[in-house]
Motif scaffolding. Structure first.
Motif, PDB file in Angstrom:
ATOM      1  N   ILE A   1       0.257  -4.846  -5.728  1.00  0.00           N
ATOM      2  CA  ILE A   1      -0.194  -3.461  -5.790  1.00  0.00           C
ATOM      3  C   ILE A   1      -1.709  -3.396  -5.641  1.00  0.00           C
ATOM      4  O   ILE A   1      -2.432  -4.274  -6.119  1.00  0.00           O
ATOM      5  CB  ILE A   1       0.262  -2.794  -7.116  1.00  0.00           C
ATOM      6  CG1 ILE A   1       0.046  -1.283  -7.088  1.00  0.00           C
ATOM      7  CG2 ILE A   1      -0.432  -3.425  -8.311  1.00  0.00           C
ATOM      8  CD1 ILE A   1       0.774  -0.548  -8.219  1.00  0.00           C
ATOM      9  N   LYS A   2      -2.161  -2.374  -4.949  1.00  0.00           N
ATOM     10  CA  LYS A   2      -3.590  -2.091  -4.813  1.00  0.00           C
ATOM     11  C   LYS A   2      -3.837  -0.752  -5.499  1.00  0.00           C
ATOM     12  O   LYS A   2      -3.415   0.294  -5.020  1.00  0.00           O
ATOM     13  CB  LYS A   2      -3.986  -2.039  -3.333  1.00  0.00           C
ATOM     14  CG  LYS A   2      -5.489  -2.049  -3.096  1.00  0.00           C
ATOM     15  CD  LYS A   2      -5.790  -2.216  -1.613  1.00  0.00           C
ATOM     16  CE  LYS A   2      -7.298  -2.287  -1.377  1.00  0.00           C
ATOM     17  NZ  LYS A   2      -7.609  -2.444   0.075  1.00  0.00           N
ATOM     18  N   LYS A   3      -4.518  -0.814  -6.616  1.00  0.00           N
ATOM     19  CA  LYS A   3      -4.642   0.354  -7.485  1.00  0.00           C
ATOM     20  C   LYS A   3      -5.470   1.470  -6.841  1.00  0.00           C
ATOM     21  O   LYS A   3      -6.538   1.216  -6.280  1.00  0.00           O
ATOM     22  CB  LYS A   3      -5.265  -0.052  -8.819  1.00  0.00           C
ATOM     23  CG  LYS A   3      -4.463  -1.085  -9.590  1.00  0.00           C
ATOM     24  CD  LYS A   3      -5.177  -1.505 -10.867  1.00  0.00           C
ATOM     25  CE  LYS A   3      -4.406  -2.595 -11.594  1.00  0.00           C
ATOM     26  NZ  LYS A   3      -5.126  -3.048 -12.816  1.00  0.00           N
ATOM     27  N   GLN A   4      -4.953   2.680  -6.940  1.00  0.00           N
ATOM     28  CA  GLN A   4      -5.648   3.907  -6.553  1.00  0.00           C
ATOM     29  C   GLN A   4      -6.432   3.730  -5.246  1.00  0.00           C
ATOM     30  O   GLN A   4      -7.628   3.999  -5.178  1.00  0.00           O
ATOM     31  CB  GLN A   4      -6.556   4.360  -7.693  1.00  0.00           C
ATOM     32  CG  GLN A   4      -5.772   4.660  -8.962  1.00  0.00           C
ATOM     33  CD  GLN A   4      -6.570   5.384 -10.024  1.00  0.00           C
ATOM     34  OE1 GLN A   4      -7.750   5.638  -9.870  1.00  0.00           O
ATOM     35  NE2 GLN A   4      -5.919   5.733 -11.119  1.00  0.00           N
ATOM     36  N   SER A   5      -5.726   3.310  -4.220  1.00  0.00           N
ATOM     37  CA  SER A   5      -6.361   2.979  -2.949  1.00  0.00           C
ATOM     38  C   SER A   5      -6.053   3.975  -1.836  1.00  0.00           C
ATOM     39  O   SER A   5      -6.454   3.773  -0.691  1.00  0.00           O
ATOM     40  CB  SER A   5      -5.935   1.585  -2.500  1.00  0.00           C
ATOM     41  OG  SER A   5      -4.522   1.472  -2.454  1.00  0.00           O
TER      42      SER A   5
ATOM     43  N   GLU B   1       2.289  -6.191 -12.271  1.00  0.00           N
ATOM     44  CA  GLU B   1       1.412  -5.928 -11.130  1.00  0.00           C
ATOM     45  C   GLU B   1       1.860  -6.716  -9.904  1.00  0.00           C
ATOM     46  O   GLU B   1       1.413  -6.431  -8.792  1.00  0.00           O
ATOM     47  CB  GLU B   1      -0.038  -6.295 -11.480  1.00  0.00           C
ATOM     48  CG  GLU B   1      -0.640  -5.412 -12.557  1.00  0.00           C
ATOM     49  CD  GLU B   1      -2.083  -5.764 -12.845  1.00  0.00           C
ATOM     50  OE1 GLU B   1      -2.623  -6.685 -12.177  1.00  0.00           O
ATOM     51  OE2 GLU B   1      -2.697  -5.124 -13.714  1.00  0.00           O
TER      52      GLU B   1
ATOM     53  N   CYS C   1       1.627  -0.072  -2.883  1.00  0.00           N
ATOM     54  CA  CYS C   1       2.289  -1.348  -3.102  1.00  0.00           C
ATOM     55  C   CYS C   1       2.494  -2.072  -1.778  1.00  0.00           C
ATOM     56  O   CYS C   1       2.531  -1.453  -0.710  1.00  0.00           O
ATOM     57  CB  CYS C   1       3.631  -1.129  -3.793  1.00  0.00           C
ATOM     58  SG  CYS C   1       3.499  -0.393  -5.429  1.00  0.00           S
TER      59      CYS C   1
ATOM     60  N   ASN D   1       7.197   2.308  -6.814  1.00  0.00           N
ATOM     61  CA  ASN D   1       5.882   2.858  -7.097  1.00  0.00           C
ATOM     62  C   ASN D   1       6.057   4.292  -7.595  1.00  0.00           C
ATOM     63  O   ASN D   1       5.425   4.705  -8.552  1.00  0.00           O
ATOM     64  CB  ASN D   1       5.018   2.825  -5.830  1.00  0.00           C
ATOM     65  CG  ASN D   1       3.574   3.202  -6.091  1.00  0.00           C
ATOM     66  OD1 ASN D   1       3.018   2.904  -7.152  1.00  0.00           O
ATOM     67  ND2 ASN D   1       2.936   3.841  -5.112  1.00  0.00           N
TER      68      ASN D   1
ATOM     69  N   ASP E   1      -1.671   4.688  -6.140  1.00  0.00           N
ATOM     70  CA  ASP E   1      -1.551   3.263  -5.858  1.00  0.00           C
ATOM     71  C   ASP E   1      -0.789   3.042  -4.554  1.00  0.00           C
ATOM     72  O   ASP E   1       0.015   3.875  -4.137  1.00  0.00           O
ATOM     73  CB  ASP E   1      -0.796   2.555  -6.989  1.00  0.00           C
ATOM     74  CG  ASP E   1      -1.425   2.770  -8.351  1.00  0.00           C
ATOM     75  OD1 ASP E   1      -2.660   2.933  -8.405  1.00  0.00           O
ATOM     76  OD2 ASP E   1      -0.676   2.770  -9.348  1.00  0.00           O
TER      77      ASP E   1
ATOM     78  N   ASP F   1       0.023   6.191 -10.180  1.00  0.00           N
ATOM     79  CA  ASP F   1      -1.413   5.960 -10.406  1.00  0.00           C
ATOM     80  C   ASP F   1      -1.672   5.094 -11.635  1.00  0.00           C
ATOM     81  O   ASP F   1      -2.766   5.101 -12.192  1.00  0.00           O
ATOM     82  CB  ASP F   1      -2.151   7.296 -10.546  1.00  0.00           C
ATOM     83  CG  ASP F   1      -1.700   8.111 -11.749  1.00  0.00           C
ATOM     84  OD1 ASP F   1      -0.637   7.780 -12.326  1.00  0.00           O
ATOM     85  OD2 ASP F   1      -2.411   9.062 -12.113  1.00  0.00           O
ATOM     86  N   ASP F   2      -0.659   4.314 -12.060  1.00  0.00           N
ATOM     87  CA  ASP F   2      -0.824   3.512 -13.279  1.00  0.00           C
ATOM     88  C   ASP F   2      -1.103   2.044 -12.993  1.00  0.00           C
ATOM     89  O   ASP F   2      -1.244   1.238 -13.924  1.00  0.00           O
ATOM     90  CB  ASP F   2       0.400   3.644 -14.191  1.00  0.00           C
ATOM     91  CG  ASP F   2       1.682   3.105 -13.554  1.00  0.00           C
ATOM     92  OD1 ASP F   2       1.648   2.718 -12.364  1.00  0.00           O
ATOM     93  OD2 ASP F   2       2.723   3.086 -14.252  1.00  0.00           O
ATOM     94  N   GLY F   3      -1.144   1.657 -11.712  1.00  0.00           N
ATOM     95  CA  GLY F   3      -1.445   0.274 -11.362  1.00  0.00           C
ATOM     96  C   GLY F   3      -0.313  -0.702 -11.609  1.00  0.00           C
ATOM     97  O   GLY F   3      -0.519  -1.917 -11.624  1.00  0.00           O
TER      98      GLY F   3
END
Length: 279
Positions: free
Chosen positions: A268-272, A238, A114, A180, A112, A197-199
């Motif tokens: 947060i931008k998940k798994q980006s 989030e 942030c 993060n 992720d 990696d949990d968003g």
């Protein structure tokens, strides 16, 4: 590579240059000014480069990483900084040869990213006491944990807790950290249960505390038991919002920055971001 990073000696940096020069299909660039690493990373994305390796501390990692967000190019890290927070979280070896071998052999994973307003961060960001210390630390000629501890002690003597509006509720705190990853660096575990990696973002509030409690808080920080302290409150979400009575002085991944606004939005931008490491 940031030639000014951390406490690594000139001999060690020359060793890195020698090793990298012998690697196939690799090219070493030296950063020359603030933001240069981001431009190098963005150019690598345009050229379809598989991996860009940040050789430096968390500030260099941040500069490289922000140029790779949302791309297919992976971030690798050879940690030679003062704290190496993200490298430690990802279990990247701190010894140069092992770190290079790690980057060359391990697969990339998604993590992720942030944002504090529009500023990306990968480990931690915050306001209050930590931002003041980061600001003072950045002025010093020497780096490392000893210098940081000296600046923290100096700031502690004069810093006063502040009142912020957190999600429309007024709270007086000593420091606020948005996590993060688990740590600032140097295994100072501000949020031991954070996963990259949990968003989700952990907001860690350090409440005002008496002077005599400082050593215990410090021990808990490095033992990973800080959440057990009565002076700690942790919230998970989030996104968060903050307002202050004056423009914010912040830190993100150890870098201080003075904003021209008294409002903050943390998201947060998940798994980006693809990164070589263990999440």
């Amino acid at each position: 590579m940031n030639p000014m990073s951390g406490t690594t000696t000139l001999a060690q940096k020359n060793k890195i240059k020698q090793i990298v020069s012998k690697l196939p299909e690799s090219q070493l660039f030296f950063t020359e000014y603030s933001g240069h690493a981001t431009k190098i990373a963005q150019q690598a994305v345009r050229e379809g480069i598989a991996t860009v390796v940040a050789i430096g501390g968390d500030g260099t990692v941040n500069e490289v990483g922000k140029g790779l967000i949302g791309s297919n190019t992976s971030l690798g890290i050879i940690p030679i900084g003062s704290g190496n927070g993200l490298a430690r979280h990802l279990k990247i070896p701190l010894k140069i040869e092992k770190a290079i071998q790690f980057v060359m052999s391990q697969p990339a994973v998604l993590m992720d990213v942030c944002f504090l307003n529009d500023i990306p961060f990968f480990c931690t960001a915050g306001v209050g006491f930590d931002a003041e210390v980061a600001h003072e630390f950045a002025k010093q000629n020497s780096r490392g944990l000893k210098t940081y501890a000296r600046m923290a002690l100096k700031s502690f003597r004069t810093y006063k807790s502040e009142t912020f509006q957190i999600d429309n509720e007024d709270k007086t705190v000593f420091a606020i950290t948005f996590a993060n990853a688990t740590q600032y660096g140097n295994n100072a575990m501000i949020s031991p249960k954070s996963k990259i990696d949990d968003g989700l973002i952990e907001m860690v509030l350090l409440k005002p505390f008496p002077f005599g409690a400082a050593p215990i808080i410090g021990v808990r920080l490095f033992r990973g038991t800080l959440p057990n302290s009565r002076y700690i409150e942790t919230q998970t979400s989030e996104n968060f919002s903050l307002k202050a009575k004056k423009d914010f002085l912040i830190h993100y991944d150890g870098e201080p920055h003075q904003l021209s606004t008294n409002e903050l939005s943390i998201s947060i931008k998940k798994q980006s971001l693809k990164v070589v490491g263990n999440v």
